[in-house]
Write a protein that holds these residues in place. Structure first.
Motif, PDB file in Angstrom:
ATOM      1  N   ASN A   1       0.809  -1.215   0.000  1.00  0.00           N
ATOM      2  CA  ASN A   1       0.000   0.000   0.000  1.00  0.00           C
ATOM      3  C   ASN A   1       0.845   1.270   0.000  1.00  0.00           C
ATOM      4  OD1 ASN A   1      -2.501  -1.420   0.126  1.00  0.00           O
ATOM      5  ND2 ASN A   1      -2.176  -1.747   2.316  1.00  0.00           N
ATOM      6  N   ASP A   2       2.031   1.181  -0.574  1.00  0.00           N
ATOM      7  CA  ASP A   2       2.953   2.311  -0.588  1.00  0.00           C
ATOM      8  C   ASP A   2       3.581   2.402  -1.977  1.00  0.00           C
ATOM      9  OD1 ASP A   2       5.000   4.243   0.545  1.00  0.00           O
ATOM     10  OD2 ASP A   2       6.272   2.574  -0.065  1.00  0.00           O
ATOM     11  N   PRO A   3       3.585   3.581  -2.625  1.00  0.00           N
ATOM     12  CA  PRO A   3       4.081   3.672  -4.004  1.00  0.00           C
ATOM     13  C   PRO A   3       5.557   3.327  -4.171  1.00  0.00           C
ATOM     14  CG  PRO A   3       3.588   5.860  -3.103  1.00  0.00           C
ATOM     15  CD  PRO A   3       3.026   4.869  -2.149  1.00  0.00           C
ATOM     16  N   VAL A   4       6.387   3.673  -3.180  1.00  0.00           N
ATOM     17  CA  VAL A   4       7.815   3.339  -3.301  1.00  0.00           C
ATOM     18  C   VAL A   4       8.012   1.832  -3.225  1.00  0.00           C
ATOM     19  CG1 VAL A   4      10.092   3.644  -2.273  1.00  0.00           C
ATOM     20  CG2 VAL A   4       8.523   5.574  -2.382  1.00  0.00           C
ATOM     21  N   SER A   5       7.286   1.165  -2.315  1.00  0.00           N
ATOM     22  CA  SER A   5       7.345  -0.291  -2.234  1.00  0.00           C
ATOM     23  C   SER A   5       6.850  -0.925  -3.520  1.00  0.00           C
ATOM     24  CB  SER A   5       6.501  -0.785  -1.051  1.00  0.00           C
ATOM     25  OG  SER A   5       6.966  -0.265   0.168  1.00  0.00           O
TER      26      SER A   5
END
Length: 604
Positions: free
Chosen positions: A542-546
């Protein structure tokens, strides 16, 4: 303590060299050895890989426990090796001897078999000490935390949950105190094995004898060393991490600037880690050797440069070059714009209550390629879409799903917990979700088992076929035996294994795809799975960098509560060059995330 850190500071250059060398040896030589040992251990399990509960069952078997000891011994050997190299360096400095790298290696590496044995013996002792405490904590868990589904306790945190956590935490804290006491008594085992002619077995008894009467004083020294280590290392690193976290959130809209900022931050973090780890490890080695009375100094005096020093150095250097080159070549071969599928976790669970029709419709609206749902059987033979074993978390009612009927499903409000606007949401049936998704999104059905399933596989198969959606459905489960059962029933269906943890060559299992925890996914797993035609889906992201890191790994799908965010992250990544993508990958590996939203449940 002051003297220990002064001695470490005087050796700072040599300590940095030794620490770097250890990491090179670890990555280029010993980690592959560990991987080979793990693969050999799995031969006894008669499976190319094990996942979740199958791992526990294997470890509880005699051969599995033996393999566990060997692998744990190897793991402790890696830790001991680092400390042993530093001890040898500090010891030679005490003798005013040459503190060159090769002579330090010459002292330590011939003792490698004994250090491994020491690790195995230490593991056995730890297990014996911890077993009664763990058994007691487990008994309290079974007594207080099994009436409702565990997700209810983790989410709502009722009084019995708090009571259990306090009691179990007290038991485990007492275990930690007991372990610390024994570690103090055993603190001299490594220098005794390394510098004296004492066997690993005898070293524990000798260490206890030498430490008698000094336990409290040495404990105080170690506690003070730990506090100073926090001050010297963790606090500067924490400040840097805090600055990065705050700045990264504000720079998230411009990924090119974010990538440059992260490159500078990662360099600073690496330098801080190298400097502080070298210094504090040197001080610890000095403390232990001082307590041991600088054992058998004559063993180290006048050691010649070993003949194998130069060939070993060249070998380590070449192995490192090969490893680094292989890693970069693999990264360069990744598809720069892979067809990553977006999988809505329990529907769009970040925008609507999980496993409801509202979440399903939102996922379709967000453009999800697949909608992942959980299914279980009801008392009257329906296949309901629900994750937990009861309704406590989503409906506040103590009713097991296998005791519920269709009437109960239509009665219990499973949406108000998320927001009052969802008060009309009820637990849907599998057929309802399939009908809504037909021709719009595929559906991934996870078979959930809590020990009360009767004909779940058969009923799911019949419903999917009745709806005419075989080509739009994938089936998966945490339970490998259930996956095998579906394979026998419908060999041509698209079937996958869900895994929280795994060991071995997962890609060799008889499945069409793998769904793995984002903390356990690796480039090796993705590469080998793709090589044999298997997709790897990763949950819950739920994280764009991940998301960008996982796309760079080459995963086939992102399981997310935020399908709209995933769609944007895929588009944003296309605007980055290779260097910027690599920087974001490295930053995420260091723990950076730019999401501030808290999710109720990210379990599969």
């Amino acid at each position: 303590m002051k003297c220990s850190f002064q001695n470490a500071w005087s050796l700072r250059k040599s300590l940095v060299v030794v620490h770097l060398t250890f990491n090179l040896i670890l990555g280029a030589i010993f980690v592959p050895i560990f991987a080979i040992a793990l693969r050999f251990a799995l031969k006894f399990a008669e499976q190319p890989a094990l996942a979740d509960f199958d791992i526990a069952f294997f470890l509880l078997s005699p051969i599995g426990f033996f393999c566990f000891l060997i692998l744990t011994g190897l793991g402790l050997f890696f830790y001991f090796l680092d400390l042993a190299l530093v001890m040898a360096l500090v010891q030679r400095k005490q003798l005013s001897e040459d503190v060159g790298l090769w002579k330090t290696l010459f002292v330590v590496l011939p003792k490698a078999p004994k250090i491994i044995e020491l690790g195995i013996r230490l593991t056995l002792r730890i297990l014996i000490i911890c077993s009664p405490f763990i058994a007691t904590a487990t008994a309290f868990y079974l007594m207080w935390l099994t009436e409702y589904d565990i997700n209810f306790y983790l989410t709502v945190k009722p009084n019995e949950f708090i009571k259990a956590i306090v009691v179990m935490g007290s038991v485990l804290a007492l275990m930690a105190i007991v372990l610390f006491y024994y570690f103090i008594r055993w603190s001299l085992v490594l220098p005794l094995v390394l510098f004296e002619k004492i066997s690993p077995r005898q070293s524990f008894k000798t260490s206890r004898k030498m430490m008698r009467g000094s336990e409290i004083e040495f404990s105080a020294q170690l506690i003070l060393w730990f506090v100073l280590t926090l001050f010297i290392g963790v606090i500067p690193f924490g400040v840097l991490a805090g600055v990065v976290e705050i700045s990264a959130a504000s720079l998230a809209s411009n990924l090119k600037i974010l990538a440059l900022f992260l490159a500078i931050s990662a360099t600073l973090a690496a330098l801080i880690n190298l400097a502080t780890t070298s210094l504090t490890t040197g001080a610890l080695a000095n403390l232990i050797l001082e307590q041991a009375g600088w054992p058998n100094k004559s063993n180290l005096q006048g050691l010649p440069n070993p003949r194998w020093a130069v060939p070993t150095g060249i070998g380590i250097f070449l192995a490192t070059l090969v490893s680094v080159g292989f890693a970069f070549s693999e990264m360069a071969q990744l598809n720069p714009d892979p067809n990553v599928q977006i999988i809505a976790h329990r529907g769009a669970a970040g925008s609507a209550p999980e496993n409801t029709m509202a979440a399903v419709h939102q996922a379709i609206s967000d453009g999800a390629d697949w909608i992942e749902i959980d299914v279980q059987e009801t008392a009257d033979g329906e296949v309901a879409v629900i994750h937990d074993s009861d309704f406590m978390k989503v409906g506040g009612e103590n009713l097991k799903i296998w005791n519920a009927t269709r009437v109960d499903l239509e009665r219990i409000d499973v949406g108000s917990w998320f927001g009052s606007e969802f008060s009309e949401e009820r637990t849907p049936l599998l057929g309802d979700v399939l009908a809504a998704a037909r021709g719009k999104s595929g559906v991934i059905i996870e078979l959930k088992y809590y020990g009360h399933d009767e004909m779940l596989e058969q009923r799911v198969v019949e419903i999917v076929e009745e709806m005419g959606m075989v080509d739009q459905v994938k089936i998966m489960s945490l339970k490998f035996s259930a996956v095998q059962k579906i394979r026998q029933m419908r060999p041509e269906w698209n079937i996958g294994l869900l895994a929280s943890t795994s060991l071995g060559r997962m890609w060799e299992l008889d499945v069409d795809f793998l769904a793995v925890n984002r903390t356990t996914v690796s480039h090796h797993l993705v590469r080998e799975s793709r090589r044999v035609g298997k997709n790897v889906f990763v949950w819950t992201v739920n994280d764009p960098v991940s998301m960008m890191r996982l796309i760079s790994l080459g995963v086939g799908g992102l399981v997310t509560d935020e399908p709209a965010m995933a769609k944007k992250a895929i588009a944003d990544r296309r605007e980055l060059n290779m260097i910027e993508r690599v920087i974001l990958v490295m930053a995420n590996l260091l723990g950076l995330e730019v999401s501030t939203k808290v999710y109720r449940d990210d379990a599969p």
